[in-house]
Design a protein around this motif. Structure first.
Motif, PDB file in Angstrom:
ATOM      1  N   THR A  75     -75.690  51.785   2.831  1.00 28.99           N
ATOM      2  CA  THR A  75     -75.937  50.769   3.860  1.00 28.99           C
ATOM      3  C   THR A  75     -76.316  49.420   3.268  1.00 28.99           C
ATOM      4  O   THR A  75     -77.031  49.363   2.268  1.00 28.99           O
ATOM      5  CB  THR A  75     -77.058  51.245   4.810  1.00 28.99           C
ATOM      6  OG1 THR A  75     -77.376  50.209   5.737  1.00 28.99           O
ATOM      7  CG2 THR A  75     -78.327  51.603   4.030  1.00 28.99           C
ATOM      8  N   PRO A  76     -75.868  48.331   3.873  1.00 24.21           N
ATOM      9  CA  PRO A  76     -76.294  47.005   3.407  1.00 24.21           C
ATOM     10  C   PRO A  76     -77.656  46.594   3.962  1.00 24.21           C
ATOM     11  O   PRO A  76     -78.267  45.651   3.470  1.00 24.21           O
ATOM     12  CB  PRO A  76     -75.192  46.082   3.946  1.00 24.21           C
ATOM     13  CG  PRO A  76     -74.727  46.765   5.194  1.00 24.21           C
ATOM     14  CD  PRO A  76     -74.832  48.238   4.923  1.00 24.21           C
ATOM     15  N   VAL A  77     -78.129  47.318   4.989  1.00 25.46           N
ATOM     16  CA  VAL A  77     -79.391  46.956   5.646  1.00 25.46           C
ATOM     17  C   VAL A  77     -80.270  48.195   5.788  1.00 25.46           C
ATOM     18  O   VAL A  77     -79.818  49.239   6.251  1.00 25.46           O
ATOM     19  CB  VAL A  77     -79.154  46.352   7.055  1.00 25.46           C
ATOM     20  CG1 VAL A  77     -80.475  45.905   7.671  1.00 25.46           C
ATOM     21  CG2 VAL A  77     -78.169  45.203   6.995  1.00 25.46           C
ATOM     22  N   ALA A  78     -81.543  48.051   5.382  1.00 23.29           N
ATOM     23  CA  ALA A  78     -82.497  49.156   5.525  1.00 23.29           C
ATOM     24  C   ALA A  78     -83.743  48.668   6.257  1.00 23.29           C
ATOM     25  O   ALA A  78     -84.392  47.710   5.825  1.00 23.29           O
ATOM     26  CB  ALA A  78     -82.878  49.713   4.154  1.00 23.29           C
ATOM     27  N   VAL A  79     -84.064  49.325   7.364  1.00 16.40           N
ATOM     28  CA  VAL A  79     -85.282  49.042   8.110  1.00 16.40           C
ATOM     29  C   VAL A  79     -86.272  50.153   7.773  1.00 16.40           C
ATOM     30  O   VAL A  79     -86.021  51.326   8.057  1.00 16.40           O
ATOM     31  CB  VAL A  79     -85.024  49.008   9.631  1.00 16.40           C
ATOM     32  CG1 VAL A  79     -86.316  48.711  10.383  1.00 16.40           C
ATOM     33  CG2 VAL A  79     -83.949  47.975   9.964  1.00 16.40           C
ATOM     34  N   ILE A  80     -87.383  49.795   7.142  1.00 19.62           N
ATOM     35  CA  ILE A  80     -88.344  50.789   6.679  1.00 19.62           C
ATOM     36  C   ILE A  80     -89.372  51.051   7.778  1.00 19.62           C
ATOM     37  O   ILE A  80     -90.091  50.148   8.203  1.00 19.62           O
ATOM     38  CB  ILE A  80     -89.065  50.318   5.395  1.00 19.62           C
ATOM     39  CG1 ILE A  80     -88.063  49.732   4.398  1.00 19.62           C
ATOM     40  CG2 ILE A  80     -89.862  51.470   4.783  1.00 19.62           C
ATOM     41  CD1 ILE A  80     -86.983  50.676   3.944  1.00 19.62           C
TER      42      ILE A  80
ATOM     43  N   ASN B 179     -92.713  53.017   1.068  1.00 16.04           N
ATOM     44  CA  ASN B 179     -92.190  52.357  -0.126  1.00 16.04           C
ATOM     45  C   ASN B 179     -90.893  51.605   0.186  1.00 16.04           C
ATOM     46  O   ASN B 179     -89.912  52.197   0.628  1.00 16.04           O
ATOM     47  CB  ASN B 179     -91.943  53.422  -1.196  1.00 16.04           C
ATOM     48  CG  ASN B 179     -91.573  52.831  -2.540  1.00 16.04           C
ATOM     49  OD1 ASN B 179     -91.561  51.616  -2.717  1.00 16.04           O
ATOM     50  ND2 ASN B 179     -91.274  53.691  -3.489  1.00 16.04           N
ATOM     51  N   ILE B 180     -90.893  50.293  -0.057  1.00 17.02           N
ATOM     52  CA  ILE B 180     -89.683  49.492   0.187  1.00 17.02           C
ATOM     53  C   ILE B 180     -88.863  49.290  -1.080  1.00 17.02           C
ATOM     54  O   ILE B 180     -87.741  48.799  -1.024  1.00 17.02           O
ATOM     55  CB  ILE B 180     -90.044  48.100   0.771  1.00 17.02           C
ATOM     56  CG1 ILE B 180     -90.851  47.286  -0.248  1.00 17.02           C
ATOM     57  CG2 ILE B 180     -90.788  48.239   2.089  1.00 17.02           C
ATOM     58  CD1 ILE B 180     -91.103  45.861   0.172  1.00 17.02           C
TER      59      ILE B 180
ATOM     60  N   ALA C 114     -84.022  48.434  -4.663  1.00 18.87           N
ATOM     61  CA  ALA C 114     -83.309  48.834  -5.886  1.00 18.87           C
ATOM     62  C   ALA C 114     -81.844  49.113  -5.601  1.00 18.87           C
ATOM     63  O   ALA C 114     -80.980  48.872  -6.458  1.00 18.87           O
ATOM     64  CB  ALA C 114     -83.974  50.062  -6.493  1.00 18.87           C
ATOM     65  N   ALA C 115     -81.548  49.623  -4.391  1.00 18.67           N
ATOM     66  CA  ALA C 115     -80.165  49.930  -4.020  1.00 18.67           C
ATOM     67  C   ALA C 115     -79.410  48.696  -3.542  1.00 18.67           C
ATOM     68  O   ALA C 115     -78.203  48.772  -3.261  1.00 18.67           O
ATOM     69  CB  ALA C 115     -80.148  50.994  -2.938  1.00 18.67           C
ATOM     70  N   GLY C 116     -80.098  47.545  -3.453  1.00 18.15           N
ATOM     71  CA  GLY C 116     -79.442  46.311  -3.029  1.00 18.15           C
ATOM     72  C   GLY C 116     -79.308  46.165  -1.530  1.00 18.15           C
ATOM     73  O   GLY C 116     -78.382  45.496  -1.052  1.00 18.15           O
ATOM     74  N   CYS C 117     -80.224  46.762  -0.779  1.00 20.16           N
ATOM     75  CA  CYS C 117     -80.214  46.608   0.680  1.00 20.16           C
ATOM     76  C   CYS C 117     -80.976  45.345   1.079  1.00 20.16           C
ATOM     77  O   CYS C 117     -81.927  44.945   0.411  1.00 20.16           O
ATOM     78  CB  CYS C 117     -80.891  47.795   1.358  1.00 20.16           C
ATOM     79  SG  CYS C 117     -80.109  49.385   1.072  1.00 20.16           S
ATOM     80  N   ALA C 118     -80.574  44.758   2.190  1.00 16.69           N
ATOM     81  CA  ALA C 118     -81.427  43.768   2.846  1.00 16.69           C
ATOM     82  C   ALA C 118     -82.566  44.555   3.477  1.00 16.69           C
ATOM     83  O   ALA C 118     -82.336  45.508   4.216  1.00 16.69           O
ATOM     84  CB  ALA C 118     -80.645  43.015   3.909  1.00 16.69           C
ATOM     85  N   VAL C 119     -83.809  44.204   3.162  1.00 21.29           N
ATOM     86  CA  VAL C 119     -84.958  45.020   3.541  1.00 21.29           C
ATOM     87  C   VAL C 119     -85.724  44.390   4.697  1.00 21.29           C
ATOM     88  O   VAL C 119     -86.106  43.221   4.636  1.00 21.29           O
ATOM     89  CB  VAL C 119     -85.913  45.217   2.336  1.00 21.29           C
ATOM     90  CG1 VAL C 119     -87.116  46.045   2.737  1.00 21.29           C
ATOM     91  CG2 VAL C 119     -85.174  45.869   1.171  1.00 21.29           C
ATOM     92  N   LEU C 120     -85.949  45.187   5.763  1.00 23.63           N
ATOM     93  CA  LEU C 120     -86.763  44.764   6.896  1.00 23.63           C
ATOM     94  C   LEU C 120     -87.866  45.785   7.114  1.00 23.63           C
ATOM     95  O   LEU C 120     -87.689  46.976   6.843  1.00 23.63           O
ATOM     96  CB  LEU C 120     -85.937  44.643   8.177  1.00 23.63           C
ATOM     97  CG  LEU C 120     -84.784  43.640   8.180  1.00 23.63           C
ATOM     98  CD1 LEU C 120     -83.493  44.318   7.789  1.00 23.63           C
ATOM     99  CD2 LEU C 120     -84.630  43.000   9.560  1.00 23.63           C
TER     100      LEU C 120
ATOM    101  N   GLU D 126     -87.268  41.079  17.767  1.00 23.48           N
ATOM    102  CA  GLU D 126     -87.042  40.385  16.500  1.00 23.48           C
ATOM    103  C   GLU D 126     -86.103  41.180  15.595  1.00 23.48           C
ATOM    104  O   GLU D 126     -85.305  40.597  14.854  1.00 23.48           O
ATOM    105  CB  GLU D 126     -88.369  40.115  15.786  1.00 23.48           C
ATOM    106  CG  GLU D 126     -89.183  39.001  16.410  1.00 23.48           C
ATOM    107  CD  GLU D 126     -90.325  38.551  15.507  1.00 23.48           C
ATOM    108  OE1 GLU D 126     -90.407  39.006  14.348  1.00 23.48           O
ATOM    109  OE2 GLU D 126     -91.154  37.742  15.986  1.00 23.48           O
ATOM    110  N   LEU D 127     -86.186  42.498  15.665  1.00 16.57           N
ATOM    111  CA  LEU D 127     -85.280  43.319  14.869  1.00 16.57           C
ATOM    112  C   LEU D 127     -83.846  43.167  15.355  1.00 16.57           C
ATOM    113  O   LEU D 127     -82.910  43.060  14.542  1.00 16.57           O
ATOM    114  CB  LEU D 127     -85.719  44.792  14.949  1.00 16.57           C
ATOM    115  CG  LEU D 127     -84.937  45.793  14.095  1.00 16.57           C
ATOM    116  CD1 LEU D 127     -84.907  45.383  12.635  1.00 16.57           C
ATOM    117  CD2 LEU D 127     -85.522  47.192  14.250  1.00 16.57           C
ATOM    118  N   GLU D 128     -83.660  43.122  16.661  1.00 18.57           N
ATOM    119  CA  GLU D 128     -82.315  42.894  17.224  1.00 18.57           C
ATOM    120  C   GLU D 128     -81.749  41.564  16.738  1.00 18.57           C
ATOM    121  O   GLU D 128     -80.589  41.496  16.294  1.00 18.57           O
ATOM    122  CB  GLU D 128     -82.388  42.867  18.754  1.00 18.57           C
ATOM    123  CG  GLU D 128     -82.535  44.208  19.404  1.00 18.57           C
ATOM    124  CD  GLU D 128     -82.717  44.066  20.912  1.00 18.57           C
ATOM    125  OE1 GLU D 128     -82.550  42.927  21.421  1.00 18.57           O
ATOM    126  OE2 GLU D 128     -83.035  45.076  21.567  1.00 18.57           O
TER     127      GLU D 128
END
Length: 487
Positions: free
Chosen positions: A373-378, A390-391, A396-402, A433-435
């Protein structure tokens, strides 16, 4: 109760004897509490240490009293499938493996995250001192056992009762003990110190809730006493270092190396890698995002966002990875009752056209799944009372982190990454805001790519050299002295 009762019921005999001890100690404490407190106030550190010993003796007596109840609780957990079916005696300090001859280092981690943080240090130890025996104890075996280097021993964590801890330490006789994060177990620490065993606290942290509790008049002397028994404390951040100093940890034992969770590694088998590659093929060119480590209630937020995104991107795939596998099964069952097509990881169901939600109800795959996935919501961060997760794995996998704002001690990790690059982590207040963020990412490839690059660069900057630093500090302050004793 006659003699026959005491002869056939040693369980109750131990319980009542322990209760007698606690009642006796409690009466003594109550009788002289006011005089003792006045005396302690004028005695400085000596008074605090003596009061700490008094509190510890009460804790030891209480832990003796409740040990039969803890044993019953462990048996109940075994019946429910929450304990290993054949290795329950290990939780009582009884070994299932032979202790090899020579020096032995004990790494004690309870949770999965703590265990994974310990493994890179263990690997570094194996690399530089292959002559040492290493024992890792955890409360779980999933994932951990497959990540350990060859020759490293594993046992389940003994409960912190006098009998269990004495039995464990007498048998394994470690030269040094490395505790992870916040595992301050009084019997473990005090008995180890009495036996002359070196103690280290790695990736040390204390939550604000625990810090307030530990700073209270009753527990402060005990915590101060326990921290005085360590030869080394490696806090995961400078703020955590300040917290430990305020709890009266000796300043000279506090050394910094970085957060070990930046260095967590997962060695995947060929079968696991094939499975992830197969998922990549199934996803094809569809829009994908992941909600990981979510807790109960947070699935409503994520599924609400999914519904909005799906209206714009009909081929969207939302990957949901709950913190606990049973939660994943519950989510899938609920969605299926509502008529939605869901693919469940444990049942090896495929992500075919028409299936827009993929629920992962397995353990130990998260780091590899982030590659999808390109996007990860923790998760674990969207409701009060939660404390984040842990974010760094997603970064490390290159995701956009939220993530949300309820992140507990992980706030230091977010601040560090944002300091290096403000785009590395985006915090949102909730569903709306997440949307907005997700719609922006999916509609603007350059914005998404900038976020992905920022998170990966920040991770690499923060993870560089951590294990080498931790090993050097650990060897100099603890192992060198422990191994010289030739125990």
């Amino acid at each position: 109760m006659g003699r026959e009762f005491w002869a056939v019921e040693p369980f109750y005999r131990k319980y009542m004897m322990g209760l007698f001890i606690v009642v006796s100690v409690s009466k003594i404490v109550a009788a002289g509490a006011e005089a003792k407190l006045k005396s302690f106030c004028g005695r400085g550190m000596g008074g605090v240490a003596r009061k700490g010993m008094l509190v510890y003796e009460i804790y030891r007596a209480l832990s003796y009293v409740v040990s039969p109840l803890l044993q019953l609780h462990l048996r109940w957990r075994k019946i429910r499938g929450l304990e290993h079916p054949t290795r329950l005696p290990e939780r009582l300090g009884r070994p299932s493996l032979t202790r090899p001859p020579g020096p032995l280092l004990w790494f004690h981690a309870v949770s999965l995250g703590e265990g994974m943080a310990a493994i890179p240090v263990i690997k570094e130890c194996v690399k530089w001192r292959p002559d040492l025996n290493i024992l890792l104890t955890t409360a779980t075996i999933e994932v951990i056992i497959n990540q350990l280097p060859t020759g490293v021993l594993h046992q389940f964590s003994p409960i912190d009762t006098p009998a269990a801890m004495d039995a464990f330490l007498d048998y394994w006789n470690p030269n040094a003990i490395m505790l992870l994060e916040c595992e301050l177990w009084p019997n473990l620490i005090m008995v180890s110190s009495r036996k002359g065993i070196q103690l280290a606290l790695l990736n040390a942290r204390v939550s604000m809730k625990s810090f307030k509790l530990w700073s209270a008049p009753v527990l402060f002397p005990l915590i101060s006493l326990l921290l005085s028994k360590f030869s080394l404390i490696i806090p995961l951040s400078s703020m955590q270092g300040i917290h430990f100093q305020l709890l009266q940890a000796p300043p000279f034992i506090i050394n910094f190396a970085g957060d070990l969770k930046y260095a967590v590694e997962y060695d995947a088998s060929k079968e696991e890698l094939r499975s992830i590659d197969d998922l990549k093929v199934q996803l094809g060119h569809r829009k994908v995002w992941m909600a990981s480590s979510i807790h109960r209630g947070e699935e409503e937020v994520m599924l609400g966002v999914h519904k909005v995104l799906k209206q714009v991107y009909p081929d969207l795939v939302t990957i949901i990875v709950p913190r606990y596998p049973q939660h994943g099964k519950d989510i899938a069952q609920k969605l299926q009752k509502e008529g939605q097509l869901v693919a469940l990881r444990s049942q090896h169901q495929k992500i075919v056209p028409g299936r827009n939600i993929y629920v992962v109800d397995t353990l130990g795959e998260l780091r590899h799944l982030y590659r999808l996935t390109p996007v990860a919501v923790i998760g674990g961060s969207f409701f009060p009372g939660l404390a984040g997760h842990n974010i760094s794995e997603a970064a490390a996998a290159g995701c956009a982190v939220l993530t949300g704002y309820h992140v507990g001690h992980f706030s230091h990790m977010i601040r560090e990454m944002q300091r290096l690059n403000p785009l590395s982590v985006l915090q949102v207040t909730g569903k709306l805001e997440l949307e907005e963020a997700m719609l922006k990412f999916f509609s603007d490839a350059k914005v998404l790519e900038a976020r992905q690059t920022a998170s990966k660069q920040a991770f690499h900057a923060l993870s560089n050299g951590i294990i080498a630093n931790a090993w050097n500090v650990l060897y100099f302050h603890v192992l060198k002295q422990a191994l010289l004793k030739g125990r």
